[in-house]
Design an enzyme around this catalytic site. Structure first.
Site, PDB file in Angstrom:
ATOM      1  N   CYS A   1      -2.084   9.552   2.509  1.00 48.30           N
ATOM      2  CA  CYS A   1      -1.618   8.925   1.259  1.00 48.30           C
ATOM      3  C   CYS A   1      -2.510   9.281   0.082  1.00 48.30           C
ATOM      4  O   CYS A   1      -2.037   9.405  -1.039  1.00 48.30           O
ATOM      5  CB  CYS A   1      -1.529   7.413   1.432  1.00 48.30           C
ATOM      6  SG  CYS A   1      -3.089   6.668   1.920  1.00 48.30           S
TER       7      CYS A   1
ATOM      8  N   GLU B   1       0.884  -1.178   0.000  1.00 49.19           N
ATOM      9  CA  GLU B   1       0.000   0.000   0.000  1.00 49.19           C
ATOM     10  C   GLU B   1       0.915   1.219   0.000  1.00 49.19           C
ATOM     11  O   GLU B   1       1.445   1.594   1.042  1.00 49.19           O
ATOM     12  CB  GLU B   1      -0.899  -0.029   1.250  1.00 49.19           C
ATOM     13  CG  GLU B   1      -1.850  -1.224   1.303  1.00 49.19           C
ATOM     14  CD  GLU B   1      -3.000  -1.120   0.306  1.00 49.19           C
ATOM     15  OE1 GLU B   1      -3.265  -0.011  -0.201  1.00 49.19           O
ATOM     16  OE2 GLU B   1      -3.637  -2.153   0.031  1.00 49.19           O
TER      17      GLU B   1
HETATM   18  P1  NAD Z   1       8.155   4.682   5.009  1.00 49.11           P
HETATM   19  O1  NAD Z   1       8.186   3.876   3.776  1.00 49.11           O
HETATM   20  O2  NAD Z   1       9.299   5.582   5.295  1.00 49.11           O
HETATM   21  O3  NAD Z   1       7.990   3.748   6.303  1.00 49.11           O
HETATM   22  C1  NAD Z   1       6.946   2.800   6.463  1.00 49.11           C
HETATM   23  C2  NAD Z   1       7.404   1.660   7.351  1.00 49.11           C
HETATM   24  O4  NAD Z   1       8.487   0.999   6.706  1.00 49.11           O
HETATM   25  C3  NAD Z   1       7.894   2.040   8.745  1.00 49.11           C
HETATM   26  O5  NAD Z   1       7.340   1.154   9.707  1.00 49.11           O
HETATM   27  C4  NAD Z   1       9.397   1.831   8.663  1.00 49.11           C
HETATM   28  O6  NAD Z   1       9.959   1.401   9.879  1.00 49.11           O
HETATM   29  C5  NAD Z   1       9.484   0.712   7.646  1.00 49.11           C
HETATM   30  N1  NAD Z   1      10.787   0.644   6.956  1.00 49.11           N
HETATM   31  C6  NAD Z   1      11.731   1.594   6.811  1.00 49.11           C
HETATM   32  N2  NAD Z   1      12.788   1.117   6.119  1.00 49.11           N
HETATM   33  C7  NAD Z   1      12.511  -0.175   5.843  1.00 49.11           C
HETATM   34  C8  NAD Z   1      13.211  -1.207   5.162  1.00 49.11           C
HETATM   35  N3  NAD Z   1      14.411  -1.023   4.618  1.00 49.11           N
HETATM   36  N4  NAD Z   1      12.609  -2.421   5.048  1.00 49.11           N
HETATM   37  C9  NAD Z   1      11.389  -2.636   5.573  1.00 49.11           C
HETATM   38  N5  NAD Z   1      10.680  -1.685   6.217  1.00 49.11           N
HETATM   39  C10 NAD Z   1      11.235  -0.482   6.348  1.00 49.11           C
HETATM   40  O7  NAD Z   1       6.788   5.495   4.931  1.00 49.11           O
HETATM   41  P2  NAD Z   1       6.254   6.588   5.911  1.00 49.11           P
HETATM   42  O8  NAD Z   1       7.087   7.824   5.773  1.00 49.11           O
HETATM   43  O9  NAD Z   1       6.053   6.020   7.264  1.00 49.11           O
HETATM   44  O10 NAD Z   1       4.800   6.858   5.280  1.00 49.11           O
HETATM   45  C11 NAD Z   1       4.591   7.764   4.246  1.00 49.11           C
HETATM   46  C12 NAD Z   1       4.398   7.072   2.918  1.00 49.11           C
HETATM   47  O11 NAD Z   1       3.457   6.034   3.039  1.00 49.11           O
HETATM   48  C13 NAD Z   1       3.832   7.995   1.862  1.00 49.11           C
HETATM   49  O12 NAD Z   1       4.456   7.719   0.625  1.00 49.11           O
HETATM   50  C14 NAD Z   1       2.374   7.614   1.791  1.00 49.11           C
HETATM   51  O13 NAD Z   1       1.739   7.899   0.574  1.00 49.11           O
HETATM   52  C15 NAD Z   1       2.441   6.157   2.054  1.00 49.11           C
HETATM   53  N6  NAD Z   1       1.183   5.684   2.605  1.00 49.11           N
HETATM   54  C16 NAD Z   1       0.425   4.846   1.872  1.00 49.11           C
HETATM   55  C17 NAD Z   1      -0.794   4.411   2.369  1.00 49.11           C
HETATM   56  C18 NAD Z   1      -1.697   3.483   1.603  1.00 49.11           C
HETATM   57  O14 NAD Z   1      -2.609   2.946   2.215  1.00 49.11           O
HETATM   58  N7  NAD Z   1      -1.481   3.258   0.334  1.00 49.11           N
HETATM   59  C19 NAD Z   1      -1.204   4.831   3.622  1.00 49.11           C
HETATM   60  C20 NAD Z   1      -0.391   5.688   4.340  1.00 49.11           C
HETATM   61  C21 NAD Z   1       0.807   6.095   3.836  1.00 49.11           C
END
Ligand code: NAD
Length: 470
Positions: free
Chosen positions: A249, A215
């Site tokens: 998002c 997502e």
């Molecule tokens: P992010 O990708 O920075 O982090 C999300 C999660 O990934 C965190 O729990 C983090 O600890 C983990 N993570 C970080 N590095 C990782 C790695 N190397 N391997 C595995 N996991 C890792 O995202 P964010 O800044 O927390 O959220 C913002 C983004 O999420 C925006 O792009 C937004 O559009 C998207 N988003 C999408 C949805 C949806 O439902 N489609 C919902 C909310 C947010």
């Protein structure tokens, strides 16, 4: 190595898998787990509002109630209402040649589901995938975001209070722990976060052939048709864009309006913003940016666009000082944003909205199709033929027509992106199916004709083969 699973995570997964194999959750168990989750969330709704607000600096309590608690409880209720029906074997007619044999699809729990969740709606995006996973009969391991530590602690406490570790387990930690977590051999991994991290997560999962639901995010456009009432479009766009200060998002990322209406659109939108948030520093309804780093990123993006020639309109209805330390980022509209600046290339993810002009519908559609496939598209148009044209000519994760965001709140609609905005869907029956093995079963009848096609093949087999391949 950072992405080598820690032994404790491994053993937690193994314990959950062993428990699943020994006693998979039946209907009554799933209902018990969902009801326990429901009660735990209900009794902590104020705790969630407080924890999320402390993590953000200030998060509107109403936004937490509406977009987190209400969404989670509504989703659990929807699962409880339909679960028995979704779990039933689904009869499918057997092909004519194989009748009177029978076919059915049996939804079956996969085993252990991993969930990685982001910070922007830290309760909803952790607990809705867990709801889907439990309803489908799975065990779950959660890794919530390190950027909202108080909420993650609260999630861990909630999980400990209402589940056994063999049912649901919470793993806390930063990006290194997340990387190791994503390398665990789950039966399915649900990741919500950025497209960049989604790519890394999918690579880690590929080593185990773990299927993923990703997502992700992207630049979701809004398109306002020529004769659509401007005040109405503005009302809905302000709601969708400035909720959670744009850290959503599916927030509209930019808006396309008829070229001649750009200036009046910005004026109308500014007036509406100022009416809703009369003091940005004082209003409890205006959420702050989650961290200094995220605040600085937005600041840099707007400054870059301004230096490139954009006209920038920053709301400040009370005319008050708004220090950077407050992380209150004023609602900001832009005209004449240069096409090559960061604001037009990256997902904005903040209260900043470029207003672009278009001269033909075809041009507006071409602009949308020139970008990555977005997570959402918003169309403001009462002309059914034109709306049909836009729906047919564009592809996006989801669409709301004459509003913003609300397609996500419909339990009967699948939620998920397409291409760079995501892979797979969940919510309601779509999450249940995504986290189940839809096991196809063929049951042979006592009397059947298959024996006619056994070797040694003779004239009857020749006749049948000829007839069936005619
Ligand atoms: P992010 O990708 O920075 O982090 C999300 C999660 O990934 C965190 O729990 C983090 O600890 C983990 N993570 C970080 N590095 C990782 C790695 N190397 N391997 C595995 N996991 C890792 O995202 P964010 O800044 O927390 O959220 C913002 C983004 O999420 C925006 O792009 C937004 O559009 C998207 N988003 C999408 C949805 C949806 O439902 N489609 C919902 C909310 C947010």
């Amino acid at each position: 190595m950072a992405d080598t699973p820690q032994p404790s995570m491994y053993s937690a997964l193994e314990r959950q898998r062993a428990a699943h194999l020994q006693a998979p959750f039946d209907y009554a168990e799933r209902v018990r787990l969902l009801k326990a989750l429901r009660a735990a969330v209900r009794s902590r709704k104020e705790a969630f509002a407080a924890a999320i607000s402390a993590d953000f600096g200030r998060r509107s309590r109403h936004e937490t109630m509406i977009a987190e608690v209400m969404m989670i409880l509504g989703d659990i209720d929807h699962h409880l209402r339909f679960l028995r029906r979704w779990m039933r074997p689904r009869p499918v007619p057997a092909d004519a040649l194989f009748q009177p044999g029978r076919c059915e699809i049996r939804p079956q729990a996969l085993g252990v589901i991993g969930v990685i969740s982001p910070w922007n709606y830290p309760a909803q995006l952790a607990l809705m995938p867990i709801t889907a996973a439990l309803a489908a009969g799975n065990r779950v391991m959660l890794k919530p975001s390190e950027l909202t530590p108080r909420t993650s602690e609260l999630l861990a406490e909630l999980i400990q209070s209402c589940f056994q570790p063999t049912e649901v387990e919470c793993v806390l930690g930063g990006a290194e722990v997340a990387a190791a977590f994503s390398a665990l051999p789950f039966d399915h991994l649900v990741f919500t976060g950025s497209t960049a991290v989604g790519r890394v997560v999918m690579q880690a999962a590929a080593r185990n052939l773990t299927p993923v639901t990703l997502e992700l995010g992207g630049k979701s456009p809004a398109l306002v048709a020529e004769n659509f009432p401007m005040a109405e479009a503005v009302d809905r766009l302000v709601a969708g864009k400035f909720m959670n200060a744009g850290q959503t998002c599916i927030a509209p990322d930019y808006v396309l309006v008829p070229q001649a209406q750009r200036e009046s659109f910005v004026r109308t939108m500014m007036a509406e913003i100022e009416r809703r948030y009369p003091s940005l520093m004082q209003s409890p309804d205006y959420t702050t940016i989650v961290s200094d780093r995220h605040y600085q990123r937005l600041q840099t993006l707007v400054e870059e666009a301004e230096q490139g020639g954009a006209r920038v309109f920053r709301a400040n209805p009370a005319g008050e000082p708004i220090p950077a330390e407050s992380r209150v980022f004023p609602p900001t509209l832009l005209l004449d944003t240069p096409a090559d600046c960061g604001l037009m290339r990256e997902e904005i993810f903040g209260p900043v909205l470029p207003v672009l002009g278009y001269t033909s519908l075809e041009g507006a559609i071409a602009h949308i199709n020139g970008q990555d496939r977005p997570l959402a598209l918003y169309l403001f148009d009462r002309d059914p033929a034109r709306a049909e044209k836009v729906l047919g000519a564009t592809i996006s994760g989801g669409v709301s027509i004459n509003d913003t965001l609300f397609h996500i709140a419909q339990s009967g609609l699948p939620f998920g992106g397409v291409g760079p905005s995501g892979i797979g869907h969940y919510h309601g029956p779509y999450g249940f199916d995504a986290l189940s093995k839809l096991k196809p079963v063929f049951k042979q009848a006592r009397w059947h004709s298959m024996g006619l096609l056994n070797p040694p093949y003779r004239r009857l087999a020749d006749f049948l083969a000829g007839f069936l391949t005619r």
